[in-house]
Design a protein around this motif. Structure first.
Motif, PDB file in Angstrom:
ATOM      1  N   ILE A  54     164.433  39.943   8.750  1.00 56.48           N
ATOM      2  CA  ILE A  54     165.419  40.279   7.709  1.00 56.48           C
ATOM      3  C   ILE A  54     164.996  39.693   6.370  1.00 56.48           C
ATOM      4  O   ILE A  54     164.978  40.383   5.345  1.00 56.48           O
ATOM      5  CB  ILE A  54     166.823  39.768   8.114  1.00 56.48           C
ATOM      6  CG1 ILE A  54     167.328  40.534   9.339  1.00 56.48           C
ATOM      7  CG2 ILE A  54     167.804  39.902   6.943  1.00 56.48           C
ATOM      8  CD1 ILE A  54     168.508  39.889  10.037  1.00 56.48           C
ATOM      9  N   GLU A  55     164.624  38.423   6.392  1.00 58.20           N
ATOM     10  CA  GLU A  55     164.218  37.758   5.156  1.00 58.20           C
ATOM     11  C   GLU A  55     162.983  38.421   4.542  1.00 58.20           C
ATOM     12  O   GLU A  55     162.900  38.582   3.325  1.00 58.20           O
ATOM     13  CB  GLU A  55     163.945  36.277   5.443  1.00 58.20           C
ATOM     14  CG  GLU A  55     163.801  35.445   4.200  1.00 58.20           C
ATOM     15  CD  GLU A  55     163.720  33.972   4.525  1.00 58.20           C
ATOM     16  OE1 GLU A  55     164.644  33.248   4.130  1.00 58.20           O
ATOM     17  OE2 GLU A  55     162.738  33.559   5.173  1.00 58.20           O
ATOM     18  N   SER A  56     162.057  38.838   5.375  1.00 59.44           N
ATOM     19  CA  SER A  56     160.844  39.515   4.893  1.00 59.44           C
ATOM     20  C   SER A  56     161.174  40.827   4.197  1.00 59.44           C
ATOM     21  O   SER A  56     160.560  41.170   3.179  1.00 59.44           O
ATOM     22  CB  SER A  56     159.877  39.774   6.046  1.00 59.44           C
ATOM     23  OG  SER A  56     159.392  38.574   6.553  1.00 59.44           O
ATOM     24  N   ILE A  57     162.136  41.554   4.724  1.00 63.59           N
ATOM     25  CA  ILE A  57     162.546  42.826   4.113  1.00 63.59           C
ATOM     26  C   ILE A  57     163.100  42.582   2.709  1.00 63.59           C
ATOM     27  O   ILE A  57     162.740  43.271   1.753  1.00 63.59           O
ATOM     28  CB  ILE A  57     163.587  43.550   5.002  1.00 63.59           C
ATOM     29  CG1 ILE A  57     162.927  44.018   6.298  1.00 63.59           C
ATOM     30  CG2 ILE A  57     164.229  44.713   4.252  1.00 63.59           C
ATOM     31  CD1 ILE A  57     163.891  44.479   7.373  1.00 63.59           C
ATOM     32  N   TYR A  58     163.941  41.566   2.579  1.00 62.98           N
ATOM     33  CA  TYR A  58     164.512  41.249   1.266  1.00 62.98           C
ATOM     34  C   TYR A  58     163.450  40.722   0.300  1.00 62.98           C
ATOM     35  O   TYR A  58     163.438  41.084  -0.875  1.00 62.98           O
ATOM     36  CB  TYR A  58     165.671  40.261   1.400  1.00 62.98           C
ATOM     37  CG  TYR A  58     166.947  40.933   1.857  1.00 62.98           C
ATOM     38  CD1 TYR A  58     167.771  41.583   0.951  1.00 62.98           C
ATOM     39  CD2 TYR A  58     167.324  40.936   3.195  1.00 62.98           C
ATOM     40  CE1 TYR A  58     168.942  42.215   1.361  1.00 62.98           C
ATOM     41  CE2 TYR A  58     168.489  41.561   3.619  1.00 62.98           C
ATOM     42  CZ  TYR A  58     169.295  42.203   2.697  1.00 62.98           C
ATOM     43  OH  TYR A  58     170.439  42.830   3.105  1.00 62.98           O
ATOM     44  N   CYS A  78     169.190  40.109 -15.029  1.00 62.10           N
ATOM     45  CA  CYS A  78     168.517  39.586 -13.839  1.00 62.10           C
ATOM     46  C   CYS A  78     169.394  39.758 -12.601  1.00 62.10           C
ATOM     47  O   CYS A  78     168.906  40.155 -11.540  1.00 62.10           O
ATOM     48  CB  CYS A  78     168.139  38.118 -14.031  1.00 62.10           C
ATOM     49  SG  CYS A  78     166.864  37.853 -15.282  1.00 62.10           S
ATOM     50  N   ASP A  79     170.695  39.464 -12.727  1.00 61.13           N
ATOM     51  CA  ASP A  79     171.614  39.653 -11.605  1.00 61.13           C
ATOM     52  C   ASP A  79     171.636  41.111 -11.154  1.00 61.13           C
ATOM     53  O   ASP A  79     171.657  41.410  -9.955  1.00 61.13           O
ATOM     54  CB  ASP A  79     173.034  39.213 -11.978  1.00 61.13           C
ATOM     55  CG  ASP A  79     173.201  37.697 -12.013  1.00 61.13           C
ATOM     56  OD1 ASP A  79     172.246  36.966 -11.673  1.00 61.13           O
ATOM     57  OD2 ASP A  79     174.305  37.244 -12.390  1.00 61.13           O
ATOM     58  N   SER A  80     171.624  42.034 -12.102  1.00 64.15           N
ATOM     59  CA  SER A  80     171.619  43.464 -11.769  1.00 64.15           C
ATOM     60  C   SER A  80     170.344  43.870 -11.041  1.00 64.15           C
ATOM     61  O   SER A  80     170.396  44.631 -10.072  1.00 64.15           O
ATOM     62  CB  SER A  80     171.761  44.310 -13.031  1.00 64.15           C
ATOM     63  OG  SER A  80     173.018  44.132 -13.605  1.00 64.15           O
ATOM     64  N   LYS A  81     169.202  43.349 -11.489  1.00 66.12           N
ATOM     65  CA  LYS A  81     167.928  43.650 -10.825  1.00 66.12           C
ATOM     66  C   LYS A  81     167.932  43.146  -9.392  1.00 66.12           C
ATOM     67  O   LYS A  81     167.498  43.849  -8.476  1.00 66.12           O
ATOM     68  CB  LYS A  81     166.759  43.018 -11.584  1.00 66.12           C
ATOM     69  CG  LYS A  81     166.424  43.686 -12.883  1.00 66.12           C
ATOM     70  CD  LYS A  81     165.282  42.961 -13.584  1.00 66.12           C
ATOM     71  CE  LYS A  81     165.024  43.511 -14.962  1.00 66.12           C
ATOM     72  NZ  LYS A  81     163.984  42.764 -15.692  1.00 66.12           N
ATOM     73  N   VAL A  82     168.410  41.927  -9.199  1.00 67.02           N
ATOM     74  CA  VAL A  82     168.454  41.335  -7.858  1.00 67.02           C
ATOM     75  C   VAL A  82     169.389  42.133  -6.955  1.00 67.02           C
ATOM     76  O   VAL A  82     169.033  42.479  -5.825  1.00 67.02           O
ATOM     77  CB  VAL A  82     168.869  39.852  -7.920  1.00 67.02           C
ATOM     78  CG1 VAL A  82     169.180  39.306  -6.535  1.00 67.02           C
ATOM     79  CG2 VAL A  82     167.785  39.023  -8.592  1.00 67.02           C
ATOM     80  N   LYS A  87     170.204  45.914  -2.502  1.00 64.37           N
ATOM     81  CA  LYS A  87     170.831  47.138  -1.970  1.00 64.37           C
ATOM     82  C   LYS A  87     169.773  48.056  -1.359  1.00 64.37           C
ATOM     83  O   LYS A  87     170.014  48.689  -0.320  1.00 64.37           O
ATOM     84  CB  LYS A  87     171.600  47.883  -3.068  1.00 64.37           C
ATOM     85  CG  LYS A  87     172.883  47.224  -3.463  1.00 64.37           C
ATOM     86  CD  LYS A  87     173.932  47.425  -2.415  1.00 64.37           C
ATOM     87  CE  LYS A  87     175.257  46.845  -2.867  1.00 64.37           C
ATOM     88  NZ  LYS A  87     176.248  46.861  -1.807  1.00 64.37           N
ATOM     89  N   ASN A  88     168.598  48.122  -1.979  1.00 66.12           N
ATOM     90  CA  ASN A  88     167.501  48.913  -1.411  1.00 66.12           C
ATOM     91  C   ASN A  88     167.030  48.311  -0.097  1.00 66.12           C
ATOM     92  O   ASN A  88     166.750  49.032   0.862  1.00 66.12           O
ATOM     93  CB  ASN A  88     166.340  49.019  -2.399  1.00 66.12           C
ATOM     94  CG  ASN A  88     166.662  49.945  -3.556  1.00 66.12           C
ATOM     95  OD1 ASN A  88     167.482  50.849  -3.428  1.00 66.12           O
ATOM     96  ND2 ASN A  88     166.039  49.704  -4.683  1.00 66.12           N
ATOM     97  N   ALA A  89     166.923  46.995  -0.040  1.00 58.97           N
ATOM     98  CA  ALA A  89     166.511  46.317   1.199  1.00 58.97           C
ATOM     99  C   ALA A  89     167.547  46.532   2.295  1.00 58.97           C
ATOM    100  O   ALA A  89     167.195  46.667   3.471  1.00 58.97           O
ATOM    101  CB  ALA A  89     166.313  44.832   0.930  1.00 58.97           C
ATOM    102  N   LYS A 114     177.392  34.118  -6.405  1.00 54.45           N
ATOM    103  CA  LYS A 114     176.757  34.928  -5.372  1.00 54.45           C
ATOM    104  C   LYS A 114     176.503  36.309  -5.968  1.00 54.45           C
ATOM    105  O   LYS A 114     177.430  37.002  -6.361  1.00 54.45           O
ATOM    106  CB  LYS A 114     177.643  35.068  -4.129  1.00 54.45           C
ATOM    107  CG  LYS A 114     177.647  33.857  -3.249  1.00 54.45           C
ATOM    108  CD  LYS A 114     178.426  34.098  -1.982  1.00 54.45           C
ATOM    109  CE  LYS A 114     178.461  32.828  -1.152  1.00 54.45           C
ATOM    110  NZ  LYS A 114     179.245  33.005   0.061  1.00 54.45           N
ATOM    111  N   VAL A 115     175.239  36.668  -6.038  1.00 53.74           N
ATOM    112  CA  VAL A 115     174.854  37.942  -6.628  1.00 53.74           C
ATOM    113  C   VAL A 115     174.918  39.042  -5.570  1.00 53.74           C
ATOM    114  O   VAL A 115     175.217  40.194  -5.876  1.00 53.74           O
ATOM    115  CB  VAL A 115     173.434  37.842  -7.216  1.00 53.74           C
ATOM    116  CG1 VAL A 115     172.951  39.162  -7.758  1.00 53.74           C
ATOM    117  CG2 VAL A 115     173.381  36.778  -8.291  1.00 53.74           C
ATOM    118  N   TYR A 116     174.653  38.657  -4.325  1.00 55.37           N
ATOM    119  CA  TYR A 116     174.597  39.651  -3.247  1.00 55.37           C
ATOM    120  C   TYR A 116     174.906  38.967  -1.930  1.00 55.37           C
ATOM    121  O   TYR A 116     174.506  37.826  -1.692  1.00 55.37           O
ATOM    122  CB  TYR A 116     173.195  40.265  -3.183  1.00 55.37           C
ATOM    123  CG  TYR A 116     172.973  41.184  -2.018  1.00 55.37           C
ATOM    124  CD1 TYR A 116     173.382  42.506  -2.062  1.00 55.37           C
ATOM    125  CD2 TYR A 116     172.376  40.722  -0.861  1.00 55.37           C
ATOM    126  CE1 TYR A 116     173.200  43.345  -0.967  1.00 55.37           C
ATOM    127  CE2 TYR A 116     172.173  41.556   0.230  1.00 55.37           C
ATOM    128  CZ  TYR A 116     172.598  42.869   0.164  1.00 55.37           C
ATOM    129  OH  TYR A 116     172.409  43.699   1.238  1.00 55.37           O
TER     130      TYR A 116
END
Length: 121
Positions: A54-58, A78-82, A87-89, A114-116
């Protein structure tokens, strides 16, 4: 009478200009800075191999190689990019099957926000 008229005129001009003085000095633009993030699991009940997967995917989606990473820009950019990369991951994570339960979180260390976060069942 003439002094009174001049005084009132100057007062009216000052009152008209007053709102512009406050709006022109506002600090609406965010400052470009280095934003530090940390990703990891807040809650988990599973095995290490699934956690690593899971961590590798992110990490791959974010283009980073460690749990703590930096981006340069305004905090909101930066928060938006993360969040977007996470969300893609998430799409890849959802397509896989995991036996454990995990809560994956990315936190902005500059402001503690918390950004995500995503619960994997």
């Amino acid at each position: 009478m003439k002094k009174s008229f001049i005084f009132k005129s100057m007062l009216m001009i000052a009152l008209i200009c007053l709102p512009f003085a406050f709006t022109s000095c506002s600090d609406d633009e965010e400052e470009v800075t280095t934003v530090t993030y940390h990703m990891g699991f807040d809650n988990m009940s599973g095995n290490m191999s699934e956690m690593y997967s899971i961590e590798s995917i992110y990490m791959q989606a974010l283009g980073v190689s460690s749990e703590t990473f930096n981006l340069t820009g305004t905090i909101s950019e930066c928060d938006s990019k993360v969040a977007s990369a996470c969300k893609n991951a998430e799409k890849t994570v959802v397509a896989k099957s995991y036996t454990g339960k995990y809560l994956f979180v990315v936190t902005n260390r500059n402001n503690g926000k918390k950004v995500y976060s995503y619960q994997i069942n």
